[in-house]
Design an enzyme around this catalytic site. Sequence first.
Site, PDB file in Angstrom:
ATOM      1  N   GLY A   1      18.875   3.815   6.508  1.00 40.86           N
ATOM      2  CA  GLY A   1      19.063   3.407   5.113  1.00 40.86           C
ATOM      3  C   GLY A   1      18.095   2.281   4.778  1.00 40.86           C
ATOM      4  O   GLY A   1      17.718   1.483   5.650  1.00 40.86           O
TER       5      GLY A   1
ATOM      6  N   LYS B   1      13.495   6.976  20.267  1.00 38.90           N
ATOM      7  CA  LYS B   1      14.233   5.715  20.373  1.00 38.90           C
ATOM      8  C   LYS B   1      14.620   5.445  21.835  1.00 38.90           C
ATOM      9  O   LYS B   1      14.602   4.293  22.285  1.00 38.90           O
ATOM     10  CB  LYS B   1      15.469   5.781  19.481  1.00 38.90           C
ATOM     11  CG  LYS B   1      15.100   5.832  17.992  1.00 38.90           C
ATOM     12  CD  LYS B   1      16.289   6.253  17.136  1.00 38.90           C
ATOM     13  CE  LYS B   1      15.939   6.272  15.653  1.00 38.90           C
ATOM     14  NZ  LYS B   1      16.971   6.914  14.831  1.00 38.90           N
TER      15      LYS B   1
ATOM     16  N   ALA C   1       0.844  -1.201   0.000  1.00 38.38           N
ATOM     17  CA  ALA C   1       0.000   0.000   0.000  1.00 38.38           C
ATOM     18  C   ALA C   1       0.876   1.247   0.000  1.00 38.38           C
ATOM     19  O   ALA C   1       1.818   1.352   0.804  1.00 38.38           O
ATOM     20  CB  ALA C   1      -0.909   0.006   1.218  1.00 38.38           C
TER      21      ALA C   1
ATOM     22  N   VAL D   1      14.557   1.156  16.309  1.00 36.12           N
ATOM     23  CA  VAL D   1      15.706   1.783  16.986  1.00 36.12           C
ATOM     24  C   VAL D   1      16.992   1.270  16.362  1.00 36.12           C
ATOM     25  O   VAL D   1      17.213   0.058  16.277  1.00 36.12           O
ATOM     26  CB  VAL D   1      15.723   1.452  18.501  1.00 36.12           C
ATOM     27  CG1 VAL D   1      16.897   2.153  19.182  1.00 36.12           C
ATOM     28  CG2 VAL D   1      14.419   1.841  19.169  1.00 36.12           C
TER      29      VAL D   1
ATOM     30  N   ILE E   1      20.869  -2.630  13.507  1.00 35.70           N
ATOM     31  CA  ILE E   1      21.579  -3.219  14.658  1.00 35.70           C
ATOM     32  C   ILE E   1      20.629  -4.084  15.488  1.00 35.70           C
ATOM     33  O   ILE E   1      19.603  -3.594  15.947  1.00 35.70           O
ATOM     34  CB  ILE E   1      22.187  -2.117  15.561  1.00 35.70           C
ATOM     35  CG1 ILE E   1      23.029  -1.153  14.737  1.00 35.70           C
ATOM     36  CG2 ILE E   1      23.002  -2.733  16.685  1.00 35.70           C
ATOM     37  CD1 ILE E   1      23.545   0.045  15.530  1.00 35.70           C
TER      38      ILE E   1
ATOM     39  N   GLY F   1      20.932  14.468   1.870  1.00 34.38           N
ATOM     40  CA  GLY F   1      19.627  13.821   2.075  1.00 34.38           C
ATOM     41  C   GLY F   1      19.538  13.076   3.393  1.00 34.38           C
ATOM     42  O   GLY F   1      18.681  12.216   3.585  1.00 34.38           O
TER      43      GLY F   1
END
Length: 430
Positions: free
Chosen positions: A303, A204, A44, A131, A135, A186
């Site tokens: 990312g 976080k 969606a 968070v 990792i 960016g």
Amino acid sequence: MTGPLTVALLGGGTVGAQVARLINDSAADFEQRVGAPIHLTAVAVQDTTKPRPGVPAGLITDDAMAVATSGVDIIVEVMGGIEPARSLILAAMAAGSSVVTANKALLAADGASLHAAAAKHGVDLYFEASVAGAIPLLRPLRESLAGDQVIKVMGIVNGTTNYMLSKMDEEGADYDDVFAEAEALGYLEADPSLDVDGHDAAAKAAILAELAFHTKVTLDDVYCEGISKVTAADIRAAQQMGFVIKLLAVAEIKGDNEGVIVRVHPSMVPRDHPLASVRGAFNAVFIEAQSAGQMMFYGRGAGGAPTASAVLGDVISAARNRVTGGRGPGQSTYSNLAVLPIGEAMTRYYVNLDVTDRPGVLATIAGAFSDNGVSIQVVRQDGHGDEAGLLLRTHLASDASLRATVDQLRELDTVKRVVGVMRVEGEAGA
Ligand code: NAP
Ligand code: HSE
């Protein structure tokens, strides 16, 4: 092998597109790891006309509620924001779907509603990617450290501000210049204040604190200061003292379960502390637990692909639970600890002053510290003309006493200027 498991995505942007790509590219491996094939049924989005490489065009729809209530095994929410994400997640759980989300803003604002709905409907809620991106951090806190008592969690959980502070430290660049650079690359969120004013890190921190201490913590409980007031003078002072400045999220237990304190603010960290070597847009979180001692988790905090890795780890967990008929661990907030104000935090301060250079001035300044019960650890004086620069670092004291000391210093006519004030973390015994 059992029948296929179905997965649908709410969101097909930076993270969602990578999740869709990896589900298709790794289908054969995932089938072996889960014990059933995983089929992507829908993605969606808002704008169905945007090109989305890696996302099968036939799966794209703009009817997010129809996707959420389609009754698939797992809904992956990677659209972000509070609404409609919350309503969609709640609707998905009511329809019997387990949910995987990367949405730190929603979890920090109203995680309790999501956890309650997951328990009520007997479905999973996983949120590893919320968070520190790739990792593995929440699963270790929730599962691996479930038999220990966490004392402190301290980390760099916002990559953008770490990139900016690293540039200021390495190149002596000004805040405005590194802000412009982060913008050009960016890195900054659509609303840059989420990064630079510390709100992203605070969300976080709330999620980490709730998991670490088994107590309810929301965004409103987190004391938050960003990096926009960090100056090149602060960076130079830190360098002179052998420190580096980091935006830290700190969550800790005070005393014998007196309460928790959760805070985000720029901090000076000794250059030999493991967090000091975390440069650029990387994240790292340092955890101290009673039996395990100290440990650090390091990697990419943002990312598309790194975040998708964490999302897919959760998808595999939720899928395995479907195959075996179980449920992953729910949220535990049994310890019901008070959230204490920042004034009760025990910290150290660095204070940078321009003062009149004449006899007795140092004694007056020392008096302000002593009046507030704050002990000075280090003083450096650098005379220039009839003024002197003074760099002071304190021993541990309550944040309230340290603030009162700085307020008193500002009132002294021998203090020409308070050049910088910052908390110090990570020294031995702190
Ligand atoms: P993004 O690139 O902005 O993607 C958001 C996606 O959601 C887009 O596909 C957008 O559709 C869709 N969307 C937004 N509102 C919608 C609505 N009302 N109905 C249907 N679709 C809607 O965001 P992102 O960077 O992938 O982040 C997604 C989540 O992951 C957020 O919660 C974020 O905090 C979290 N996260 C991101 C990162 C990261 O590095 N990006 C790291 C950790 C966590 P269009 O494409 O049509 O606009
Ligand atoms: N703005 C965030 C950061 C993205 O810079 O770390 C990842 O949550």
